[in-house]
Design a protein around this motif. Structure first.
Motif, short mmCIF file in Angstrom:
data_model
loop_
_atom_site.label_atom_id
_atom_site.label_comp_id
_atom_site.label_asym_id
_atom_site.label_seq_id
_atom_site.Cartn_x
_atom_site.Cartn_y
_atom_site.Cartn_z
N SER A 262 0.84 -1.34 0.09
CA SER A 262 -0.06 0.10 0.09
C SER A 262 0.91 1.26 0.10
CB SER A 262 -1.02 -0.04 1.15
OG SER A 262 -1.96 -1.09 1.16
N ASN A 263 2.01 1.29 0.64
CA ASN A 263 2.83 2.39 0.87
C ASN A 263 3.56 2.46 -0.58
OD1 ASN A 263 2.31 2.86 3.61
ND2 ASN A 263 4.27 1.39 4.27
N GLU A 264 3.94 1.39 -1.15
CA GLU A 264 4.64 1.53 -2.57
C GLU A 264 3.26 1.97 -3.63
OE1 GLU A 264 7.47 0.96 -3.92
OE2 GLU A 264 8.14 0.94 -1.65
N VAL A 265 2.25 1.79 -3.65
CA VAL A 265 1.08 2.01 -4.38
C VAL A 265 0.94 3.69 -4.13
CG1 VAL A 265 -1.40 2.27 -4.73
CG2 VAL A 265 -0.14 -0.11 -4.41
N ALA A 266 0.95 3.95 -2.90
CA ALA A 266 0.95 5.73 -2.72
C ALA A 266 1.88 6.36 -3.22
CB ALA A 266 0.99 5.72 -1.19
N LYS A 267 3.35 5.74 -3.30
CA LYS A 267 4.42 6.56 -3.78
C LYS A 267 4.19 6.53 -5.40
CE LYS A 267 7.83 5.16 -0.42
NZ LYS A 267 8.82 4.34 0.02
N LEU A 268 3.89 5.29 -6.13
CA LEU A 268 3.82 5.30 -7.37
C LEU A 268 2.71 6.17 -7.81
CD1 LEU A 268 3.93 1.61 -8.20
CD2 LEU A 268 5.91 3.36 -8.55
N LYS A 269 1.67 6.65 -7.28
CA LYS A 269 0.67 7.47 -7.44
C LYS A 269 1.14 8.81 -7.42
CE LYS A 269 -3.60 4.70 -6.51
NZ LYS A 269 -4.74 4.69 -5.57
N LYS A 270 1.89 9.02 -6.73
CA LYS A 270 2.46 10.55 -6.55
C LYS A 270 3.44 10.60 -7.65
CE LYS A 270 2.23 11.14 -1.60
NZ LYS A 270 3.13 11.30 -0.22
N GLU A 271 4.08 9.72 -8.15
CA GLU A 271 5.23 9.79 -9.25
C GLU A 271 4.33 9.80 -10.56
OE1 GLU A 271 7.94 6.80 -8.57
OE2 GLU A 271 8.90 7.75 -6.63
N GLY A 272 3.06 9.55 -10.65
CA GLY A 272 2.17 9.44 -11.82
C GLY A 272 2.39 8.19 -12.46
N ILE A 273 2.80 7.03 -11.84
CA ILE A 273 3.08 5.76 -12.27
C ILE A 273 1.69 4.86 -12.08
CG2 ILE A 273 4.40 3.68 -12.38
CD1 ILE A 273 6.95 5.46 -11.50
N ASN A 274 1.37 4.09 -12.90
CA ASN A 274 0.19 3.27 -12.77
C ASN A 274 0.58 2.06 -11.85
OD1 ASN A 274 -2.13 1.72 -12.98
ND2 ASN A 274 -2.12 1.18 -14.76
N PRO A 275 0.18 2.12 -10.73
CA PRO A 275 0.11 0.98 -9.73
C PRO A 275 -0.39 -0.50 -9.88
CG PRO A 275 -1.23 2.44 -8.57
CD PRO A 275 -0.93 3.19 -10.01
N ALA A 276 -1.13 -0.60 -10.94
CA ALA A 276 -1.94 -1.89 -11.14
C ALA A 276 -1.21 -3.04 -10.71
CB ALA A 276 -2.54 -1.81 -12.56
N PRO A 277 -0.09 -3.36 -11.02
CA PRO A 277 0.40 -4.67 -10.69
C PRO A 277 0.34 -4.87 -9.18
CG PRO A 277 1.84 -3.63 -12.45
CD PRO A 277 0.87 -2.60 -11.92
N LEU A 278 0.74 -3.52 -8.34
CA LEU A 278 0.80 -3.82 -6.93
C LEU A 278 -0.52 -4.01 -6.18
CD1 LEU A 278 3.56 -2.60 -7.71
CD2 LEU A 278 3.65 -1.53 -5.44
N ILE A 279 -1.43 -3.22 -6.79
CA ILE A 279 -2.93 -3.13 -6.46
C ILE A 279 -3.56 -4.94 -6.58
CG2 ILE A 279 -5.29 -2.51 -6.85
CD1 ILE A 279 -4.11 0.09 -7.64
N THR A 280 -2.95 -5.37 -7.71
CA THR A 280 -3.51 -6.86 -7.89
C THR A 280 -2.81 -7.83 -7.07
OG1 THR A 280 -3.49 -6.18 -10.60
CG2 THR A 280 -3.39 -8.59 -9.77
N GLU A 281 -1.49 -7.45 -6.72
CA GLU A 281 -0.84 -8.23 -5.84
C GLU A 281 -1.52 -8.20 -4.28
OE1 GLU A 281 1.68 -11.05 -4.47
OE2 GLU A 281 1.68 -10.28 -6.46
N ILE A 282 -2.20 -7.11 -3.86
CA ILE A 282 -2.69 -6.93 -2.79
C ILE A 282 -3.99 -7.70 -2.63
CG2 ILE A 282 -3.96 -5.34 -1.27
CD1 ILE A 282 -1.99 -3.26 -1.91
N HIS A 283 -4.75 -7.61 -3.72
CA HIS A 283 -5.93 -8.39 -3.78
C HIS A 283 -5.88 -9.82 -4.09
CE1 HIS A 283 -8.78 -4.86 -3.47
NE2 HIS A 283 -7.71 -4.22 -3.81
N GLU A 284 -4.91 -10.18 -4.64
CA GLU A 284 -4.53 -11.75 -4.82
C GLU A 284 -4.29 -12.33 -3.41
OE1 GLU A 284 -1.72 -14.58 -7.52
OE2 GLU A 284 -0.90 -12.46 -7.13
#
Length: 368
Positions: A262-284
């Motif tokens: 979740s922390n990595e997702v927040a960092k990527l969003k701030k940098e304008g990078i799509n965090p879809a792989p990390l979100i998928t990993e969380i829900h997996e």
């Protein structure tokens, strides 16, 4: 009702424990028997390091073995009760089938919550420790890190190709080493007829001794060009554990907890990078855990409807469900990571579909 509940849970726990034990053994030991033999016999890795490796594999395997064991146990236990007409006797006494299935659903919910925590903490930690152990084995037993006839890119800066490894002697035959120099620059190449490893455990490095070969060396007047240098003996250092020197090995996404992801997702969003792989990993992590409850919801009505006592039939039904569920999960995971579907939704699609079918079957069974 308490007696009936205990009786049902007793019927369930027998096949559940047996299936979990057998399935875990097959997935961990039998499935990796060739690798165990290669590490111990051919590459000289001590048996305790190998045992540690496969112990660290256990949590990852349990992530899949536990839901499958639950599905098989539900089909076998309720299938036997149904084939012996005990289900008919229970219904004749005025007990609704939902009350019969409810203890299993509660157990499935408890196991799902427990597995969610297990996947988040134990499985992530074990996966990380497994990779650290592999690095440690690579430093102590260098040949364990090498395979014949494949490109090896485990080393910083270098890509290796080895035609033959002489086991138990740390000897290499026909070695090619490539060092990419970046875009628009030629790759440096080192070729040797033979080589051997000299380990330096206290420095976490491996010194490679090459014999009888040629090396590309930069031209002092023009570093982008190389000239060929013939050598009888050539030494170079390979860093197998560069991350260990800094005291930290960087975690991969599968080795992170949900909070770290979740922390990595927040960092990527701030940098304008799509965090879809990390979100998928969380829900997996969560979706795989709640497949325990879904498999009970799906398996219970099927076991009662089919009314088959034979174990082979019940196992066949379980296999059919598994070969549909997991490929569907993999497909949805890919779609989520690519962003074709909302990643928070994509990974839950198999659970939603199977849960819906199971709920419909259960409702029809209970009201009929």
């Amino acid at each position: 009702m308490k007696i009936l509940r205990n009786y049902l849970l007793k019927e369930f726990m027998g096949p559940f424990c047996l299936t979990l034990g057998v399935l875990s053994f097959v997935m961990i030991v039998v499935g990796n028997l060739k690798k165990i033999a290669d590490l111990v016999i051919n590459k000289g890795v001590d048996i305790f390091s190998v045992m540690k490796l496969f112990l660290l594999l256990t949590p990852y395997m349990i992530t899949y073995a536990l839901p499958i064991s639950i599905l098989v146990a539900v089909l076998m236990s309720l299938g036997r009760l149904s084939s012996d007409n005990e289900i008919i006797a229970i219904r004749s006494s005025g007990i609704n089938l939902f009350r019969l299935i409810l203890p299993l659903l509660v157990l499935g919910l408890i196991l799902s919550l427990g597995l969610a925590l297990f996947n988040d903490r134990a499985a992530s930690y074990a996966h990380y420790e497994y990779r650290k152990t592999l690095i440690d084995i690579g430093v102590k037993n260098p040949t364990a890190a090498f395979e014949e006839g494949v490109f090896i890119n485990s080393f910083q800066r270098y890509v290796l190709f080895i035609y033959k490894v002489v086991q138990k002697q740390n000897k290499l035959i026909n070695v090619r080493i490539y060092e990419p120099q970046g875009e628009d620059r030629p790759t440096r190449t080192i070729v040797a007829k033979s080589g051997e490893f000299i380990t330096v455990p206290e420095k976490n490095t491996v010194k490679l001794k090459l014999m009888d070969g040629t090396s590309d060396e930069p031209d002092p007047n023009n570093p982008t060009n190389f000239y060929k240098l013939n050598f009888r003996t050539y030494f170079m250092n390979l860093d197998l554990a560069n991350a260990q020197k800094s005291g930290r090995i960087e975690k991969k996404y599968k080795e992170m907890t949900i909070r770290e992801l979740s922390n990595e997702v927040a960092k990527l969003k701030k940098e304008g990078i799509n965090p879809a792989p990390l979100i998928t990993e969380i829900h997996e992590k969560l979706s795989l855990a709640f497949s325990c409850l879904i498999f009970i919801l799906m398996g219970a009505p099927l076991a009662i409807i089919t009314r088959r006592r034979e174990k082979s039939i019940n196992i066949g039904i379980a296999i059919l469900i598994i070969v549909v569920y997991y490929p569907l999960l993999i497909g949805c995971e890919s779609l989520g990571m690519e962003g074709a579907i909302n990643p928070a939704l994509a990974i839950w699609i198999p659970n939603i579909l199977f849960g819906t079918v199971g709920s419909i079957l259960t409702i029809k069974l209970c009201v009929s």
